[in-house]
Write an enzyme that holds these catalytic residues in place. Structure first.
Site, PDB file in Angstrom:
ATOM      1  N   ALA A   1       0.772  -1.247   0.000  1.00 18.45           N
ATOM      2  CA  ALA A   1       0.000   0.000   0.000  1.00 18.45           C
ATOM      3  C   ALA A   1       0.804   1.298   0.000  1.00 18.45           C
ATOM      4  CB  ALA A   1      -0.959   0.012   1.197  1.00 18.45           C
TER       5      ALA A   1
ATOM      6  N   PRO B   1       3.068   4.410  -1.068  1.00 16.55           N
ATOM      7  CA  PRO B   1       2.802   5.442  -0.054  1.00 16.55           C
ATOM      8  C   PRO B   1       1.322   5.672   0.250  1.00 16.55           C
ATOM      9  CG  PRO B   1       3.350   6.475  -2.141  1.00 16.55           C
ATOM     10  CD  PRO B   1       3.504   4.994  -2.354  1.00 16.55           C
TER      11      PRO B   1
ATOM     12  N   GLY C   1      -1.500   5.735  -2.394  1.00 10.64           N
ATOM     13  CA  GLY C   1      -2.382   6.197  -3.474  1.00 10.64           C
ATOM     14  C   GLY C   1      -3.632   5.340  -3.601  1.00 10.64           C
TER      15      GLY C   1
ATOM     16  N   ARG D   1       8.634   2.800   4.767  1.00 13.69           N
ATOM     17  CA  ARG D   1       7.521   3.146   3.868  1.00 13.69           C
ATOM     18  C   ARG D   1       6.181   3.006   4.595  1.00 13.69           C
ATOM     19  NH1 ARG D   1       8.285   3.511  -1.543  1.00 13.69           N
ATOM     20  NH2 ARG D   1       6.369   2.444  -2.149  1.00 13.69           N
TER      21      ARG D   1
ATOM     22  N   CYS E   1       2.596  -1.566 -12.591  1.00 16.72           N
ATOM     23  CA  CYS E   1       2.839  -0.422 -13.482  1.00 16.72           C
ATOM     24  C   CYS E   1       3.921  -0.811 -14.478  1.00 16.72           C
ATOM     25  CB  CYS E   1       3.182   0.836 -12.690  1.00 16.72           C
ATOM     26  SG  CYS E   1       4.604   0.678 -11.635  1.00 16.72           S
TER      27      CYS E   1
HETATM   28  N1  SAM Z   1      -0.120   0.802  -3.959  1.00 13.21           N
HETATM   29  C1  SAM Z   1       0.860   1.843  -3.727  1.00 13.21           C
HETATM   30  C2  SAM Z   1       0.227   3.172  -4.065  1.00 13.21           C
HETATM   31  O1  SAM Z   1      -0.721   3.221  -4.843  1.00 13.21           O
HETATM   32  O2  SAM Z   1       0.685   4.191  -3.514  1.00 13.21           O
HETATM   33  C3  SAM Z   1       2.140   1.577  -4.504  1.00 13.21           C
HETATM   34  C4  SAM Z   1       2.710   0.231  -4.214  1.00 13.21           C
HETATM   35  S1  SAM Z   1       4.244  -0.108  -4.962  1.00 13.21           S
HETATM   36  C5  SAM Z   1       3.826  -0.363  -6.606  1.00 13.21           C
HETATM   37  C6  SAM Z   1       4.580  -1.712  -4.382  1.00 13.21           C
HETATM   38  C7  SAM Z   1       4.839  -1.830  -2.890  1.00 13.21           C
HETATM   39  O3  SAM Z   1       5.084  -3.216  -2.582  1.00 13.21           O
HETATM   40  C8  SAM Z   1       6.050  -1.068  -2.386  1.00 13.21           C
HETATM   41  O4  SAM Z   1       5.666  -0.179  -1.379  1.00 13.21           O
HETATM   42  C9  SAM Z   1       6.981  -2.153  -1.847  1.00 13.21           C
HETATM   43  O5  SAM Z   1       7.674  -1.766  -0.694  1.00 13.21           O
HETATM   44  C10 SAM Z   1       6.036  -3.282  -1.548  1.00 13.21           C
HETATM   45  N2  SAM Z   1       6.695  -4.615  -1.561  1.00 13.21           N
HETATM   46  C11 SAM Z   1       7.947  -4.936  -1.963  1.00 13.21           C
HETATM   47  N3  SAM Z   1       8.185  -6.241  -1.781  1.00 13.21           N
HETATM   48  C12 SAM Z   1       7.075  -6.774  -1.262  1.00 13.21           C
HETATM   49  C13 SAM Z   1       6.708  -8.083  -0.838  1.00 13.21           C
HETATM   50  N4  SAM Z   1       7.565  -9.105  -0.945  1.00 13.21           N
HETATM   51  N5  SAM Z   1       5.478  -8.268  -0.330  1.00 13.21           N
HETATM   52  C14 SAM Z   1       4.615  -7.245  -0.226  1.00 13.21           C
HETATM   53  N6  SAM Z   1       4.901  -5.982  -0.613  1.00 13.21           N
HETATM   54  C15 SAM Z   1       6.114  -5.741  -1.134  1.00 13.21           C
END
Ligand code: SAM
Length: 473
Positions: free
Chosen positions: A125, A127, A129, A153, A245
């Site tokens: 989730a 930051p 959005g 984060r 994305c």
């Molecule tokens: N949904 C967010 C938004 O709309 O602001 C953006 C999310 S970003 C695309 C993906 C997120 O997944 C990052 O914050 C990252 O830290 C987290 N992440 C990384 N590895 C992960 C894992 N193994 N399991 C779950 N989340 C993970």
């Protein structure tokens, strides 16, 4: 980390990895040049307004066109300095890339199919959005657990969720398998997966620098691991919205096909008007949707709505092995005067407010997930010299459930509001401002708390939230 690979294909402005360009040319033989050229253009800027905040407060940004697929999204024609806009800090709007607002389209299909008080999880989730959008659509009737695995984060996520002000939010910092091991289950899970970020190439040079065929392949593997881990936490009959994305079919179409074939999911169609420019992708198991840079006013994105028809991974991870501890909370009579419609609970020495209609489900989630934030932080009660002293939480006035007038409020003009957000203590308050706790607001939007004792003012705006730059323009 910079990963070495060849950068041979030179586009008008951006230099894109050769292997990426070759793959796009194979994926889209008819319009690859338009697609790649669009990546060198300027990114779009957009914001989404907050239904939990007073709608009459004027937003000092010039709105452009509406985002076609999101009723509260608007493009901006110019980029303002958001840091110097008090409404940005007060959660009146969220700066969100327009394609990411497509979650709104999936939610318009899912929401009528959910039970009356759904329990939802935004697994990746930070930051915030998509989680704030989920709260805008579901937060009035249901619970949204916004989770982020990376600790730092997760604190940023907590800040953004607190500022959004929806009382039914819970913020956690857990690994996917820890959530599944806790035994809680959800009606809806959104997985906005960590991905190779090709859709961000137009606005983020780091995404280009960090891309490689191997990094993209590793992302696809990690996404399957994440989905496998969280699948037991989705109720049978529940929904999962998967998004990335990136344009990489291995992270997108192949992963949703795999969910259908291996996890026991089915794909649900979204109804997207043709004029939106969003492309329908025919996978071997159903429809998914893609945002391409030359077709929409937005960055690259993939989204697919799935439903869990059967539980093909019956084994739930063992809670004891993972060391998850349940925490205790109990109902309290203190602190009820500061909010509307909330039941108040004591969690350690913190008072938290949970919406009365959701309180029993939210207390269960709170006990099982030991969250960073649950519902509305109201304050702390500490014994000092034999008497209980209440200190309101900085998040309290930002909540939509805050009872107006329960703490006196002073409305400050822009420059004074910025000084407050900067953490200054020499604020010019109206002569009739009383001593004690005061809510600081700007244009009717509550921002935070100060305490006045005679001539002294203590600024209670959290240090981590403060404006760091020089505010004197
Ligand atoms: N949904 C967010 C938004 O709309 O602001 C953006 C999310 S970003 C695309 C993906 C997120 O997944 C990052 O914050 C990252 O830290 C987290 N992440 C990384 N590895 C992960 C894992 N193994 N399991 C779950 N989340 C993970």
């Amino acid at each position: 980390m910079r990963i070495a690979h060849s950068f041979l294909t030179i586009m008008p402005e951006k230099i894109l990895p050769e292997a990426f360009v070759a793959r796009i040319k194979g994926q889209r033989p008819d319009d690859a040049d338009d697609f790649l050229r669009a990546i060198s253009g300027d990114p779009w800027l957009s914001i989404r307004t907050n239904p939990f905040k007073p709608q009459e407060s004027h937003l000092p940004v010039a709105m452009g066109d509406a985002v076609p697929w999101c009723s509260d999204g608007n493009y901006l024609n110019d980029r303002p300095l958001f840091t110097l806009i008090p409404q940005f800090h007060g959660g009146a709007f969220y700066v969100q890339e327009a394609s990411s607002m497509s979650l709104s389209v999936a939610l318009s299909v899912v929401t009528p199919l959910l039970p009356p008080h759904p329990t939802c999880l935004d697994l990746c989730a930070a930051p915030g959005g998509k989680a704030t959008l989920l709260l805008s659509r579901i937060g009035q009737q249901g619970i949204v657990v916004a989770n982020e695995v990376v600790r730092q984060r997760a604190w940023i996520l907590r800040e953004n969720i607190a500022k959004w002000g929806a009382p039914s939010a819970i913020v956690t910092n857990k690994k996917p398998d820890e959530i599944a091991a806790s035994g809680v289950t959800f009606d809806l899970i959104t997985v906005d997966a960590p991905c190779s970020g090709e859709g961000m190439f137009r606005k983020d040079q780091t995404a280009i620098d960090e891309w490689s065929p191997k990094a993209a392949a590793d992302c696809a593997t990690r996404q399957r691991e994440i989905l496998t881990s969280i699948w037991p936490a989705l109720k049978t009959g529940g929904f999962l919205i998967y998004s990335t994305c990136t344009y990489n079919p291995d992270e997108n179409e192949r992963n949703v096909e795999w969910m259908v074939n291996e996890l026991g999911a089915e794909i649900i169609k979204l109804h997207i008007p043709e004029g939106f420019g969003i492309e329908t992708l025919q996978t071997s198991t159903g429809e998914a949707y893609a945002f391409y840079p030359h077709k929409v006013k937005g960055e690259g994105l993939f989204i697919c709505l799935l439903r869990k028809v059967e539980d093909t991974i019956p084994q739930r991870p063992d809670t004891k092995k993972k060391g998850l501890q349940r925490i205790e909370i109990k109902e309290s009579k203190q602190g009820t005067e500061y909010t509307n419609g909330l039941k108040v609970y004591l969690k350690g020495d913190e008072l938290i407010g949970l919406p009365a209609t959701l309180a029993s489900a939210m207390t269960e989630l709170t006990k099982a997930l030991s969250p960073l934030m649950a519902g509305v932080p109201i304050g702390t009660v500490l014994k000092k010299n034999g008497t209980s002293v209440f200190t309101p939480a900085p998040e309290l006035p930002l909540s939509a459930a805050f009872k107006s007038g329960s703490i006196p409020e002073v409305n400050l003009p822009e420059q004074q509001a910025l000084k407050f957000l900067h953490g200054d203590s020499d604020l010019l308050l109206p002569d009739d401002a009383p001593d004690g706790w005061l809510v600081i607001s700007h244009e009717g939007l509550r921002l935070g708390l100060v305490k006045v004792i005679g001539k002294r003012l203590n600024n209670y705006y959290p240090k981590e939230w403060r404006i760091k730059m020089n505010i004197n323009r």
